[in-house]
Write an enzyme that holds these catalytic residues in place. Structure first.
Site, mmCIF file in Angstrom:
data_model
loop_
_atom_site.group_PDB
_atom_site.id
_atom_site.type_symbol
_atom_site.label_atom_id
_atom_site.label_comp_id
_atom_site.label_asym_id
_atom_site.label_seq_id
_atom_site.Cartn_x
_atom_site.Cartn_y
_atom_site.Cartn_z
ATOM 1 N N ASN A 1 -9.588 1.875 2.500
ATOM 2 C CA ASN A 1 -9.288 1.737 3.931
ATOM 3 C C ASN A 1 -9.783 2.925 4.741
ATOM 4 O OD1 ASN A 1 -8.264 -0.767 3.727
ATOM 5 N ND2 ASN A 1 -6.143 -0.261 4.186
ATOM 6 N N LEU B 1 -20.118 -2.211 10.644
ATOM 7 C CA LEU B 1 -20.911 -1.347 11.512
ATOM 8 C C LEU B 1 -21.074 -1.973 12.898
ATOM 9 C CD1 LEU B 1 -23.665 0.003 9.075
ATOM 10 C CD2 LEU B 1 -21.768 1.281 10.082
ATOM 11 N N ALA C 1 -20.039 -1.875 16.657
ATOM 12 C CA ALA C 1 -19.379 -1.001 17.628
ATOM 13 C C ALA C 1 -18.345 -1.814 18.398
ATOM 14 C CB ALA C 1 -20.411 -0.418 18.573
ATOM 15 N N LYS D 1 -2.259 3.283 9.963
ATOM 16 C CA LYS D 1 -1.200 3.929 9.159
ATOM 17 C C LYS D 1 -1.738 4.471 7.837
ATOM 18 C CE LYS D 1 0.746 0.014 6.564
ATOM 19 N NZ LYS D 1 0.179 0.351 5.270
ATOM 20 N N CYS E 1 -2.946 -1.906 9.062
ATOM 21 C CA CYS E 1 -3.337 -1.125 7.880
ATOM 22 C C CYS E 1 -4.111 0.148 8.197
ATOM 23 C CB CYS E 1 -4.142 -2.007 6.930
ATOM 24 S SG CYS E 1 -3.148 -3.314 6.201
ATOM 25 N N THR F 1 0.863 -1.190 0.000
ATOM 26 C CA THR F 1 0.000 0.000 0.000
ATOM 27 C C THR F 1 0.893 1.231 0.000
ATOM 28 O OG1 THR F 1 -1.677 -1.213 1.221
ATOM 29 C CG2 THR F 1 -1.815 1.206 1.274
ATOM 30 N N LYS G 1 -6.847 2.147 -3.037
ATOM 31 C CA LYS G 1 -6.547 1.402 -1.800
ATOM 32 C C LYS G 1 -6.716 2.293 -0.569
ATOM 33 C CE LYS G 1 -5.054 -1.607 1.086
ATOM 34 N NZ LYS G 1 -5.892 -2.735 1.495
ATOM 35 N N GLU H 1 -6.650 -9.995 6.893
ATOM 36 C CA GLU H 1 -6.014 -11.022 7.715
ATOM 37 C C GLU H 1 -7.120 -11.839 8.373
ATOM 38 O OE1 GLU H 1 -3.118 -9.323 10.400
ATOM 39 O OE2 GLU H 1 -2.164 -8.282 8.744
ATOM 40 N N PHE I 1 -6.350 -6.135 -1.278
ATOM 41 C CA PHE I 1 -7.499 -5.855 -0.401
ATOM 42 C C PHE I 1 -7.794 -7.006 0.569
ATOM 43 C CE2 PHE I 1 -7.959 -3.390 -4.285
ATOM 44 C CZ PHE I 1 -8.193 -2.111 -3.780
HETATM 45 N N1 LIG Z 1 -1.468 -7.144 6.370
HETATM 46 C C1 LIG Z 1 -2.569 -6.866 5.682
HETATM 47 O O1 LIG Z 1 -3.674 -7.261 6.044
HETATM 48 C C2 LIG Z 1 -2.487 -6.061 4.405
HETATM 49 C C3 LIG Z 1 -3.578 -6.036 3.535
HETATM 50 C C4 LIG Z 1 -3.485 -5.298 2.366
HETATM 51 C C5 LIG Z 1 -2.327 -4.580 2.088
HETATM 52 N N2 LIG Z 1 -1.277 -4.612 2.965
HETATM 53 C C6 LIG Z 1 -0.064 -3.861 2.618
HETATM 54 O O2 LIG Z 1 0.883 -4.798 2.110
HETATM 55 C C7 LIG Z 1 2.211 -4.421 2.508
HETATM 56 C C8 LIG Z 1 2.868 -5.542 3.281
HETATM 57 O O3 LIG Z 1 2.133 -5.754 4.470
HETATM 58 P P1 LIG Z 1 2.376 -7.035 5.402
HETATM 59 O O4 LIG Z 1 1.366 -6.961 6.487
HETATM 60 O O5 LIG Z 1 2.465 -8.257 4.561
HETATM 61 O O6 LIG Z 1 3.832 -6.676 5.970
HETATM 62 P P2 LIG Z 1 4.790 -7.580 6.861
HETATM 63 O O7 LIG Z 1 5.494 -6.655 7.766
HETATM 64 O O8 LIG Z 1 4.026 -8.747 7.418
HETATM 65 O O9 LIG Z 1 5.828 -8.187 5.785
HETATM 66 C C9 LIG Z 1 6.752 -7.434 5.088
HETATM 67 C C10 LIG Z 1 7.962 -8.332 4.809
HETATM 68 O O10 LIG Z 1 8.842 -7.667 3.906
HETATM 69 C C11 LIG Z 1 10.172 -8.005 4.260
HETATM 70 N N3 LIG Z 1 11.079 -7.054 3.616
HETATM 71 C C12 LIG Z 1 11.287 -5.752 3.926
HETATM 72 N N4 LIG Z 1 12.184 -5.197 3.063
HETATM 73 C C13 LIG Z 1 12.533 -6.165 2.182
HETATM 74 C C14 LIG Z 1 13.383 -6.214 1.041
HETATM 75 N N5 LIG Z 1 14.059 -5.146 0.624
HETATM 76 N N6 LIG Z 1 13.503 -7.376 0.385
HETATM 77 C C15 LIG Z 1 12.830 -8.474 0.786
HETATM 78 N N7 LIG Z 1 11.978 -8.481 1.853
HETATM 79 C C16 LIG Z 1 11.837 -7.342 2.531
HETATM 80 C C17 LIG Z 1 10.152 -8.003 5.769
HETATM 81 O O11 LIG Z 1 11.215 -8.719 6.321
HETATM 82 C C18 LIG Z 1 8.786 -8.648 6.049
HETATM 83 O O12 LIG Z 1 8.883 -10.049 6.193
HETATM 84 C C19 LIG Z 1 2.055 -3.121 3.291
HETATM 85 O O13 LIG Z 1 2.206 -2.037 2.435
HETATM 86 C C20 LIG Z 1 0.612 -3.198 3.789
HETATM 87 O O14 LIG Z 1 0.065 -1.927 4.020
HETATM 88 C C21 LIG Z 1 -1.331 -5.338 4.101
#
Ligand SMILES: NC(=O)c1ccc[n+]([C@@H]2O[C@H](COP(=O)([O-])OP(=O)(O)OC[C@H]3O[C@@H](n4cnc5c(N)ncnc54)[C@H](O)[C@@H]3O)[C@@H](O)[C@H]2O)c1
Length: 435
Positions: A209, A251, A253, A264, A261, A121, A205, A153, A150
């Site tokens: 959110n 919705l 409460a 931030k 997500c 994101t 995105k 977790e 989208f």
């Molecule tokens: N978690 C969610 O539910 C969700 C849903 C949609 C979008 N996102 C977005 O997706 C992105 C990732 O989120 P996440 O929750 O999977 O993050 P996370 O922290 O679980 O995983 C990120 C991974 O990237 C690795 N990493 C960092 N720099 C690196 C590099 N240069 N080379 C290789 N690996 C590297 C880290 O070690 C880590 O394991 C974010 O931008 C988040 O906003 C997350």
């Protein structure tokens, strides 16, 4: 198709595994060698329902592998996804250092043209920055596509395999074709693949959110007002949720949104707006309502026990920011526990999946126990902070026997006030009258 996924967290691991599940050859890369080592042994670093068996199946079939070697993964792939973290920076913006570092790593390894897909994101304009970072270190042609994720977790596999929609941001015809081909198997039921420019995709995105966070803060504000006016937010939710223009989702409460997500992303969108000379007024209100909501449980605790909680012990059920995940990033439970400890209380806590994470976040400041009932032993009250299904229909006789006082403060409205009253509990919930 040969694919590399840079970043093997909640998004990268799910995306990589699901792409492997549809027959592609996927190399998942992470800079964290412990994570990669663990994945190679078949041990998942995160809890996500259904993910482990799918990872093992695809590894066994030779379609999914793990490495710390970005260069090798890039050279062996046609499409490279960036799925690294974009945490909140000190000024509220999205920290793009991991994304840009990954972009440079990709660029340095390229031995021919590549499609690079931004799945992290990222603020509007990042695809251009990623392309520039790559072009600084390579002569080879690159197209950067925005493909925001989208998934939720706790339901990530299903969300990825059966998405409501897929958003693809690119002006490049060839790259669009490749992306449509890649996502084809996931939209066979007719859900749309929406093609647009990269900036609109990036904005989609954040808009999604921010709107979801707005719904949560809105219903929480309604709930607080319901309490003051003697209305019941559960009834109000039904009343408004049945309106097709509003819908029943998001919705409920509660104690405020958390997770990796919403906090931030709402903050980053506000920052993007300010940097563009625009004051996005609603977002400030959404954030401030959410901060307030995290304190509502403590207010209820003080109503029952007073502000000095020395000598009191509280049982907590649920630490993860929502059910079916072990993720505790920005979990409201952390704010509530901190507030209890500051007021002199002791805390004994349980979570079905987040105990390892809880140890990392809370150290020895709280006692973590393996059974939710054990947490209640001699506690002054039970606080329910995550609506895990195993907490929904507990044995209230056992709870009543174990607690010092029959007090339940329910931050997720999972119990019926009538039933609680009949069982002799003092019961506080959100947006409903205390009994
Ligand atoms: N978690 C969610 O539910 C969700 C849903 C949609 C979008 N996102 C977005 O997706 C992105 C990732 O989120 P996440 O929750 O999977 O993050 P996370 O922290 O679980 O995983 C990120 C991974 O990237 C690795 N990493 C960092 N720099 C690196 C590099 N240069 N080379 C290789 N690996 C590297 C880290 O070690 C880590 O394991 C974010 O931008 C988040 O906003 C997350």
């Amino acid at each position: 198709m040969k694919i590399a996924v840079i970043g093997t967290g909640y998004v990268g691991l799910v995306a990589g595994t699901c792409f492997a599940e549809t027959g592609n050859g996927v190399i998942c890369v992470d800079v964290n060698p412990t994570k990669v080592e663990s994945l190679r042994k078949g041990v998942l670093p995160i809890y996500e329902p259904g993910l482990e068996e799918m990872v093992l199946r695809n590894v066994q079939a030779g379609r999914l592998s793990f490495t710390t070697d970005t260069g090798d993964a890039v050279r062996r792939s046609q499409v490279i996804f960036i799925a690294v973290g974009t945490p909140q920076d000190e000024d509220g913006s999205a920290d793009l250092s991991y994304v840009l570092a990954a972009a440079r790593d990709i660029g340095r390894a390229m031995d021919g043209p590549r499609i690079v897909v931004d799945k992290s994101t990222v603020p509007v304009g990042t695809a251009d920055k990623v392309a520039a970072a790559i072009r600084e270190v390579t002569e080879h042609a690159v197209v950067v596509v925005s493909n925001p994720e989208f998934l939720k977790e706790g339901n990530a596999i299903d969300d990825f395999l059966k998405p409501d929609r897929v958003v693809i941001g690119t002006d490049d015809e060839e790259a669009r074709k490749v992306m449509l081909d890649l996502y084809g198997p996931f939209v066979r039921t007719g859900k749309p693949i929406l093609c647009m420019d990269t900036r609109s995709a990036e904005m989609t995105k954040y808009a999604a959110n921010a709107l979801l966070a707005t719904k949560i803060s809105f219903i929480n504000e309604i709930a607080n007002l319901c309490e003051l006016l003697g209305a019941d937010v559960a009834k109000v939710r039904e009343g408004i949720g049945s309106d097709a223009r509003i819908g029943p989702h998001f919705l409920f409460a509660g104690i405020g949104y958390g997770g990796s997500c919403f906090p931030k992303d709402v903050s980053a969108l506000g920052r993007t707006a300010r940097d563009s000379g625009y004051e996005f007024r609603i977002l400030d209100a959404v954030q401030s309502a959410n901060e307030h909501q995290k304190g509502v449980i403590l207010q209820k605790v003080e109503t029952v026990f007073g502000s000095d909680l020395t000598g009191k012990t509280f049982a907590i059920w649920g630490l993860a920011f929502k059910p079916k995940t072990d993720d505790m990033r920005e979990a409201p439970s952390l704010t509530i526990i901190k507030g209890l400890l500051q007021r002199g209380a002791k805390v004994v806590a349980h979570d079905p999946e987040a105990m390892k994470e809880a140890r990392r976040y809370l150290g020895d400041s709280v006692r973590l126990v393996d059974s939710n009932y054990e947490a209640c032993t001699d506690a002054d009250a039970l606080l329910v902070l995550t609506e895990w299904s195993t907490y929904q229909r507990p044995d209230f006789d056992t709870i009543a026997r174990l607690l010092k006082n029959r007090v339940i403060i329910d931050g997720r409205n999972i119990y019926s006030p009538e039933r609680m009253k009949a069982q002799g509990f003092t019961y506080h919930s959100i947006g409903r009258a205390a009994v």
